[in-house]
Design a protein around this motif. Sequence first.
Motif, PDB file in Angstrom:
ATOM      1  N   TYR A 325       0.850  -1.186   0.000  1.00 43.66           N
ATOM      2  CA  TYR A 325       0.000   0.000   0.000  1.00 43.66           C
ATOM      3  C   TYR A 325       0.891   1.244   0.000  1.00 43.66           C
ATOM      4  N   ILE A 326       0.680   2.075  -1.023  1.00 42.35           N
ATOM      5  CA  ILE A 326       1.425   3.324  -1.156  1.00 42.35           C
ATOM      6  C   ILE A 326       0.552   4.471  -0.668  1.00 42.35           C
ATOM      7  N   GLN A 327       1.025   5.194   0.321  1.00 36.51           N
ATOM      8  CA  GLN A 327       0.292   6.356   0.832  1.00 36.51           C
ATOM      9  C   GLN A 327       1.060   7.614   0.448  1.00 36.51           C
ATOM     10  N   VAL A 328       0.386   8.527  -0.270  1.00 34.85           N
ATOM     11  CA  VAL A 328       1.072   9.739  -0.719  1.00 34.85           C
ATOM     12  C   VAL A 328       0.963  10.823   0.353  1.00 34.85           C
ATOM     13  N   ALA A 329       2.036  11.569   0.488  1.00 30.83           N
ATOM     14  CA  ALA A 329       2.075  12.713   1.405  1.00 30.83           C
ATOM     15  C   ALA A 329       2.364  13.951   0.569  1.00 30.83           C
ATOM     16  N   VAL A 330       1.378  14.839   0.450  1.00 27.87           N
ATOM     17  CA  VAL A 330       1.538  16.036  -0.377  1.00 27.87           C
ATOM     18  C   VAL A 330       2.461  17.017   0.351  1.00 27.87           C
ATOM     19  N   GLU A 331       3.539  17.395  -0.323  1.00 21.54           N
ATOM     20  CA  GLU A 331       4.545  18.264   0.288  1.00 21.54           C
ATOM     21  C   GLU A 331       4.278  19.727  -0.067  1.00 21.54           C
ATOM     22  N   THR A 332       4.240  20.576   0.935  1.00 18.91           N
ATOM     23  CA  THR A 332       4.054  22.013   0.724  1.00 18.91           C
ATOM     24  C   THR A 332       5.363  22.641   0.240  1.00 18.91           C
ATOM     25  N   PRO A 333       5.331  23.442  -0.800  1.00 15.74           N
ATOM     26  CA  PRO A 333       6.565  24.049  -1.322  1.00 15.74           C
ATOM     27  C   PRO A 333       7.267  24.922  -0.284  1.00 15.74           C
ATOM     28  N   GLN A 334       8.581  24.912  -0.299  1.00 18.39           N
ATOM     29  CA  GLN A 334       9.393  25.719   0.610  1.00 18.39           C
ATOM     30  C   GLN A 334      10.414  26.522  -0.200  1.00 18.39           C
ATOM     31  N   ASN A 335      10.995  27.536   0.448  1.00 26.26           N
ATOM     32  CA  ASN A 335      12.063  28.343  -0.163  1.00 26.26           C
ATOM     33  C   ASN A 335      11.630  28.901  -1.528  1.00 26.26           C
ATOM     34  N   LEU A 336      10.447  29.526  -1.552  1.00 28.42           N
ATOM     35  CA  LEU A 336       9.896  30.042  -2.813  1.00 28.42           C
ATOM     36  C   LEU A 336      10.683  31.257  -3.315  1.00 28.42           C
ATOM     37  N   SER A 337      10.827  31.308  -4.637  1.00 25.91           N
ATOM     38  CA  SER A 337      11.414  32.513  -5.244  1.00 25.91           C
ATOM     39  C   SER A 337      10.331  33.592  -5.341  1.00 25.91           C
ATOM     40  N   LYS A 338      10.727  34.789  -5.701  1.00 28.13           N
ATOM     41  CA  LYS A 338       9.765  35.885  -5.810  1.00 28.13           C
ATOM     42  C   LYS A 338       8.715  35.572  -6.855  1.00 28.13           C
TER      43      LYS A 338
END
Length: 375
Positions: A325-338
Amino acid sequence: MKADFYKTLGVDKAADDKSLKAAFRKLAMECHPDRHPGDTSAEHRFKEINEAYECLKDPQKRAAYDRFGHAAFEHGGMNGASAGFAAGGFADIFEDIFGDMMGGRQRRQSGGRERGADLRYNMEISLEEAYAGKTAQIRVPASISCAECSGSGAQPGTQPTTCPTCSGAGRVRAAQGFFSIERTCPQCHGRGQIIKDPCGKCSGQGRVIEEKSLSVNIPAGIEDGTRIRLANEGEAGVRGGPTGDLYIFLSVKPHEFFQRDGADLYCKVPISMTTAALGGQFEVASLDGTQTRVKVPDGTQHGKQFRLKGKGMPVLRQPQIGDLYIQVAVETPQNLSKRQRELLEEFEQLSSKENSPASAGFFSRMKDFFESFGE
């Protein structure tokens, strides 16, 4: 950490058998559970005393302990002290201290031959090895039958003789008033035989300490905590008695990617926010050495599970195989450019309740709940 056996009994390392027994009897009488009902500390102390004496009273086990310490009884060692207690040391002590007034039990077998203790060996394997199975080679320090005297304990050319005190019965009786008390023979210690000329190699025990190599078959699908029994691979019996068994206790090491639940495997895979929103795909490896492509539909939510049939663990001695069973974890973006931040802000302005129905619905219900307090 276990306390030193000699310190537990309050004797020095040069203490002879008589001093050991005297110290043991004194301490056992003081800490016996019958004298301290309900006192768990006294019971624990009593067990420690018994464990120490069970080891040090046996010349072979004492020699191993003097050389290797407690390590002599770990990972397949002689396991003498604990095995002795589990095999009935408490009853033997009760008999030794109180004269077997309750009848006791007879451990002696024909000719003084006593069964050897069972041994324990702790083995750690990987999840991959549990999946595929393996044949492992282990080395176990254990007591084996003495080749010099063929396990009899007597000097080659001589034989044990019948104990004159008990006439070979291993037990003696004494009358006290209206009662007749039976206890272990003090001369032959319940064996029914005595050795006048003990073997020089084994000191009359009929067994010696030696390391042996064994092959252990670990079947595919084995689970953590499983016990494998190797018959007649334990400690040799006293004076030619039957050999005990060796028990292999298996533990499976934690895996970097997979968690196991019976025959099923679980794996948590992080995916980007854009993959979850727009859809995409990724590949995961399984324990059978293959890779499987997992398709992610657009709008996939955090925690969504995908089932890969037949990619789990084999069932022990069965043709079935579990699932992965594969459980996905949605990752929130970090270190965004302008620029990335600007695009996300623009996206937020263009978003509607239809884009995030769970979030919108939750806060709408929360608002209604809060306003209900003002009614």
